[in-house]
Design a protein around this motif. Structure first.
Motif, PDB file in Angstrom:
ATOM      1  N   GLU A   1      -2.114  -7.697   9.967  1.00  0.00           N
ATOM      2  CA  GLU A   1      -0.812  -7.736   9.826  1.00  0.00           C
ATOM      3  C   GLU A   1      -0.159  -6.081   9.788  1.00  0.00           C
ATOM      4  OE1 GLU A   1       0.674  -9.982   6.515  1.00  0.00           O
ATOM      5  OE2 GLU A   1      -0.560 -11.729   7.027  1.00  0.00           O
ATOM      6  N   VAL A   2       0.694  -5.788  10.683  1.00  0.00           N
ATOM      7  CA  VAL A   2       1.255  -4.422  10.658  1.00  0.00           C
ATOM      8  C   VAL A   2       2.818  -4.628  11.018  1.00  0.00           C
ATOM      9  CG1 VAL A   2       1.536  -2.505  12.509  1.00  0.00           C
ATOM     10  CG2 VAL A   2      -0.632  -3.917  12.572  1.00  0.00           C
ATOM     11  N   SER A   3       3.403  -3.747  10.061  1.00  0.00           N
ATOM     12  CA  SER A   3       4.808  -3.859   9.742  1.00  0.00           C
ATOM     13  C   SER A   3       5.440  -2.355  10.126  1.00  0.00           C
ATOM     14  CB  SER A   3       5.445  -4.298   8.629  1.00  0.00           C
ATOM     15  OG  SER A   3       4.766  -3.533   7.661  1.00  0.00           O
TER      16      SER A   3
ATOM     17  N   GLN B   1       9.276  15.445   6.646  1.00  0.00           N
ATOM     18  CA  GLN B   1      10.321  14.940   7.036  1.00  0.00           C
ATOM     19  C   GLN B   1      10.481  13.220   7.023  1.00  0.00           C
ATOM     20  OE1 GLN B   1      12.811  16.757   8.082  1.00  0.00           O
ATOM     21  NE2 GLN B   1      11.432  18.769   8.110  1.00  0.00           N
ATOM     22  N   ALA B   2      11.537  13.036   6.890  1.00  0.00           N
ATOM     23  CA  ALA B   2      11.931  11.564   6.878  1.00  0.00           C
ATOM     24  C   ALA B   2      11.490  10.914   8.209  1.00  0.00           C
ATOM     25  CB  ALA B   2      13.445  11.135   6.505  1.00  0.00           C
ATOM     26  N   GLY B   3      11.299   9.531   8.223  1.00  0.00           N
ATOM     27  CA  GLY B   3      11.168   8.814   9.592  1.00  0.00           C
ATOM     28  C   GLY B   3      10.334   7.594   9.488  1.00  0.00           C
ATOM     29  N   ARG B   4       9.795   7.092  10.219  1.00  0.00           N
ATOM     30  CA  ARG B   4       9.329   5.610  10.369  1.00  0.00           C
ATOM     31  C   ARG B   4       7.959   5.453  10.482  1.00  0.00           C
ATOM     32  NH1 ARG B   4      12.359   2.161  14.262  1.00  0.00           N
ATOM     33  NH2 ARG B   4      11.573   3.624  15.667  1.00  0.00           N
ATOM     34  N   GLU B   5       6.973   4.675  10.018  1.00  0.00           N
ATOM     35  CA  GLU B   5       5.542   4.584  10.368  1.00  0.00           C
ATOM     36  C   GLU B   5       5.293   3.248  10.518  1.00  0.00           C
ATOM     37  OE1 GLU B   5       3.705   6.845   7.266  1.00  0.00           O
ATOM     38  OE2 GLU B   5       3.979   5.203   5.883  1.00  0.00           O
ATOM     39  N   ALA B   6       4.525   2.961  11.192  1.00  0.00           N
ATOM     40  CA  ALA B   6       3.946   1.661  11.467  1.00  0.00           C
ATOM     41  C   ALA B   6       2.605   1.663  10.559  1.00  0.00           C
ATOM     42  CB  ALA B   6       3.301   1.262  12.902  1.00  0.00           C
ATOM     43  N   VAL B   7       2.304   0.434   9.810  1.00  0.00           N
ATOM     44  CA  VAL B   7       1.391   0.406   8.623  1.00  0.00           C
ATOM     45  C   VAL B   7       0.831  -0.919   8.545  1.00  0.00           C
ATOM     46  CG1 VAL B   7       3.311  -0.026   7.040  1.00  0.00           C
ATOM     47  CG2 VAL B   7       1.008   0.775   6.087  1.00  0.00           C
TER      48      VAL B   7
ATOM     49  N   TYR C   1      -7.104   1.133  12.264  1.00  0.00           N
ATOM     50  CA  TYR C   1      -6.479   2.107  13.358  1.00  0.00           C
ATOM     51  C   TYR C   1      -6.328   1.485  14.719  1.00  0.00           C
ATOM     52  CZ  TYR C   1      -7.146   5.870  10.275  1.00  0.00           C
ATOM     53  OH  TYR C   1      -7.386   6.873   9.266  1.00  0.00           O
ATOM     54  N   ASP C   2      -7.201   0.650  15.307  1.00  0.00           N
ATOM     55  CA  ASP C   2      -6.953   0.324  16.636  1.00  0.00           C
ATOM     56  C   ASP C   2      -5.830  -0.861  16.687  1.00  0.00           C
ATOM     57  OD1 ASP C   2      -9.065   1.704  17.471  1.00  0.00           O
ATOM     58  OD2 ASP C   2     -10.554  -0.063  17.408  1.00  0.00           O
ATOM     59  N   ALA C   3      -5.656  -1.588  15.834  1.00  0.00           N
ATOM     60  CA  ALA C   3      -4.529  -2.564  15.408  1.00  0.00           C
ATOM     61  C   ALA C   3      -3.273  -1.826  15.425  1.00  0.00           C
ATOM     62  CB  ALA C   3      -4.859  -3.508  14.304  1.00  0.00           C
ATOM     63  N   VAL C   4      -3.137  -0.838  14.592  1.00  0.00           N
ATOM     64  CA  VAL C   4      -1.951  -0.368  14.491  1.00  0.00           C
ATOM     65  C   VAL C   4      -1.476   0.384  15.721  1.00  0.00           C
ATOM     66  CG1 VAL C   4      -0.541   1.285  13.151  1.00  0.00           C
ATOM     67  CG2 VAL C   4      -2.203   0.084  11.977  1.00  0.00           C
ATOM     68  N   GLY C   5      -2.427   1.124  16.262  1.00  0.00           N
ATOM     69  CA  GLY C   5      -1.970   1.692  17.613  1.00  0.00           C
ATOM     70  C   GLY C   5      -1.620   0.617  18.446  1.00  0.00           C
ATOM     71  N   ALA C   6      -2.531  -0.467  18.842  1.00  0.00           N
ATOM     72  CA  ALA C   6      -2.042  -1.505  19.794  1.00  0.00           C
ATOM     73  C   ALA C   6      -0.625  -1.954  19.429  1.00  0.00           C
ATOM     74  CB  ALA C   6      -3.208  -2.599  19.727  1.00  0.00           C
ATOM     75  N   TRP C   7      -0.171  -2.151  18.217  1.00  0.00           N
ATOM     76  CA  TRP C   7       1.032  -2.645  17.670  1.00  0.00           C
ATOM     77  C   TRP C   7       2.021  -1.847  18.285  1.00  0.00           C
ATOM     78  CZ3 TRP C   7       5.080  -1.448  14.651  1.00  0.00           C
ATOM     79  CH2 TRP C   7       5.861  -2.490  14.276  1.00  0.00           C
TER      80      TRP C   7
ATOM     81  N   ASP D   1     -10.338  -3.773  -7.895  1.00  0.00           N
ATOM     82  CA  ASP D   1     -10.956  -4.817  -7.399  1.00  0.00           C
ATOM     83  C   ASP D   1     -10.996  -4.901  -5.871  1.00  0.00           C
ATOM     84  OD1 ASP D   1     -10.910  -7.766  -6.329  1.00  0.00           O
ATOM     85  OD2 ASP D   1     -10.690  -8.215  -8.379  1.00  0.00           O
ATOM     86  N   PRO D   2     -12.234  -5.239  -5.313  1.00  0.00           N
ATOM     87  CA  PRO D   2     -12.576  -5.328  -3.869  1.00  0.00           C
ATOM     88  C   PRO D   2     -11.725  -6.049  -2.957  1.00  0.00           C
ATOM     89  CG  PRO D   2     -14.484  -5.574  -5.260  1.00  0.00           C
ATOM     90  CD  PRO D   2     -13.592  -5.712  -6.053  1.00  0.00           C
ATOM     91  N   ASP D   3     -10.988  -6.984  -3.603  1.00  0.00           N
ATOM     92  CA  ASP D   3     -10.050  -7.889  -2.615  1.00  0.00           C
ATOM     93  C   ASP D   3      -8.658  -7.519  -2.774  1.00  0.00           C
ATOM     94  OD1 ASP D   3     -11.923  -9.398  -1.297  1.00  0.00           O
ATOM     95  OD2 ASP D   3     -12.546 -10.254  -3.304  1.00  0.00           O
ATOM     96  N   ALA D   4      -8.397  -6.697  -3.949  1.00  0.00           N
ATOM     97  CA  ALA D   4      -6.892  -6.159  -4.140  1.00  0.00           C
ATOM     98  C   ALA D   4      -6.405  -5.285  -3.155  1.00  0.00           C
ATOM     99  CB  ALA D   4      -6.920  -5.179  -5.308  1.00  0.00           C
ATOM    100  N   PRO D   5      -5.374  -4.983  -2.644  1.00  0.00           N
ATOM    101  CA  PRO D   5      -4.751  -3.979  -1.761  1.00  0.00           C
ATOM    102  C   PRO D   5      -5.308  -2.499  -2.092  1.00  0.00           C
ATOM    103  CG  PRO D   5      -3.109  -5.466  -2.154  1.00  0.00           C
ATOM    104  CD  PRO D   5      -4.174  -5.757  -3.095  1.00  0.00           C
ATOM    105  N   HIS D   6      -5.688  -1.847  -1.354  1.00  0.00           N
ATOM    106  CA  HIS D   6      -6.399  -0.399  -1.637  1.00  0.00           C
ATOM    107  C   HIS D   6      -5.883   0.703  -0.635  1.00  0.00           C
ATOM    108  CE1 HIS D   6      -9.239   2.627  -2.813  1.00  0.00           C
ATOM    109  NE2 HIS D   6      -9.779   2.619  -1.625  1.00  0.00           N
ATOM    110  N   VAL D   7      -6.055   0.389   0.605  1.00  0.00           N
ATOM    111  CA  VAL D   7      -5.556   1.474   1.449  1.00  0.00           C
ATOM    112  C   VAL D   7      -4.806   1.012   2.733  1.00  0.00           C
ATOM    113  CG1 VAL D   7      -7.792   1.222   2.903  1.00  0.00           C
ATOM    114  CG2 VAL D   7      -6.671   3.307   2.946  1.00  0.00           C
ATOM    115  N   GLU D   8      -3.734   1.814   2.914  1.00  0.00           N
ATOM    116  CA  GLU D   8      -2.872   1.472   4.092  1.00  0.00           C
ATOM    117  C   GLU D   8      -3.393   2.510   5.176  1.00  0.00           C
ATOM    118  OE1 GLU D   8       0.811   0.531   1.482  1.00  0.00           O
ATOM    119  OE2 GLU D   8       0.611   2.528   2.184  1.00  0.00           O
ATOM    120  N   VAL D   9      -3.498   2.094   6.457  1.00  0.00           N
ATOM    121  CA  VAL D   9      -3.510   2.949   7.664  1.00  0.00           C
ATOM    122  C   VAL D   9      -2.184   2.945   8.365  1.00  0.00           C
ATOM    123  CG1 VAL D   9      -4.435   3.126  10.093  1.00  0.00           C
ATOM    124  CG2 VAL D   9      -5.824   2.209   8.158  1.00  0.00           C
ATOM    125  N   ALA D  10      -1.397   4.406   8.196  1.00  0.00           N
ATOM    126  CA  ALA D  10      -0.227   4.436   8.893  1.00  0.00           C
ATOM    127  C   ALA D  10      -0.089   5.354  10.003  1.00  0.00           C
ATOM    128  CB  ALA D  10       0.436   5.043   7.658  1.00  0.00           C
TER     129      ALA D  10
END
Length: 269
Positions: free
Chosen positions: A117-119, A204-210, A227-233, A256-265
């Motif tokens: 899920e990319v936003s 700098q301020a800006g936007r990022e897909a994550v 990385y591939d999914a964010v780039g394709a999005w 926790d292994p199933d808790a949110p841990h890292v974002e690819v931005a």
């Protein structure tokens, strides 16, 4: 040349080295002749060098690079055993990573569970403390851990406070052949001066897909799919990539292994 020395042929027979290996080890400074006759050019080796030659050959058969052999061969027995054990642990880690990557490359096409899920989100202007270095993949974990610790300690000494999660920015590929560079970044509030390799810059301020991953899902090579999914999005929406991708860590490694841990931005224009 002393008659107590072994001629090259006899030395080869005792050590079972090839002439090519003996020349290579001499060129590398690992196993140089004890003496060379100035008139005939005959090379002489001391009897004590036989054991050294066998040790070098054994380390090479185990796959140890010549540069690493140079660091190990002159150590005492106890220190040598520890050094070889450390090297082999690194080899096994590398093999595990390669095995995981090969498994990913030979796996069946992605199932629905592998969808990311990319936003798009806004990034405010922030002052950040950073450390940057060119390195290869075997140095990456040590650098990130060390740099993040140095940044945290410097902020605490300066009376400043972290103002956001740690970022690791990849300004280039980090592989066995590519050396980044990699930048460890921490936003902060308060006043901090530069120290050693630590630098201050304005982000700098800006936007990022994550996209966000759990610790379990982010295990290598799973994170490569993110990385591939964010780039394709980004490409599918006609957005322009405006900077280097980053891994953002909102939770510690022991989460926790199933808790949110890292974002690819990935910054976009």
């Amino acid at each position: 040349m002393s008659g107590d020395l072994l001629r090259a042929g006899e030395f080869l027979r005792r050590t079972r080295l090839s002439a090519k290996a003996l020349r290579l080890y001499a060129e590398q400074g690992l196993l140089v002749p004890d003496a060379v006759d100035p008139w005939s050019g005959y090379r002489g080796y001391a009897a004590g060098q036989v054991e050294r030659a066998r040790l070098i050959a054994a380390l090479r058969r185990a796959g140890m690079p010549l540069a690493r052999v140079r660091d190990v061969v002159d150590l005492g027995p106890r220190e040598r055993c520890a050094a070889v054990a450390r090297w082999w642990a690194g080899v096994e880690d590398d093999v595990r990573r390669r095995r995981a990557l090969v498994d990913a490359l030979t796996a069946e096409p992605a199932e629905e569970d592998d969808v990311y899920e990319v936003s798009l989100r806004a990034v405010p202007e922030r002052t950040v403390l950073t450390a940057e270095r060119r390195l290869t993949v075997d140095e990456l974990d040590g650098f990130v851990t060390g740099a993040s610790g140095e940044i945290a300690a410097h902020l605490e000494r300066s009376g400043a406070a972290p103002a956001g999660p740690l970022r690791v920015v990849y300004h280039g590929m980090v592989t066995e052949d590519g050396d980044g560079p990699v930048e460890v970044v921490r936003p902060f509030t308060g006043w901090v001066g530069p120290a050693g390799e630590l630098r201050i810059r304005l982000q700098q301020a800006g936007r990022e897909a994550v996209t966000c991953l759990s610790r379990r899902r982010a295990e290598f090579p799973g994170i490569l799919g993110a990385y591939d999914a964010v780039g394709a999005w980004v490409d599918a929406r006609g957005l322009e990539r405006a900077g280097s991708p980053a891994e953002v860590y909102p939770s510690p490694r022991d989460a926790d292994p199933d808790a949110p841990h890292v974002e690819v931005a990935w910054p976009v224009a």
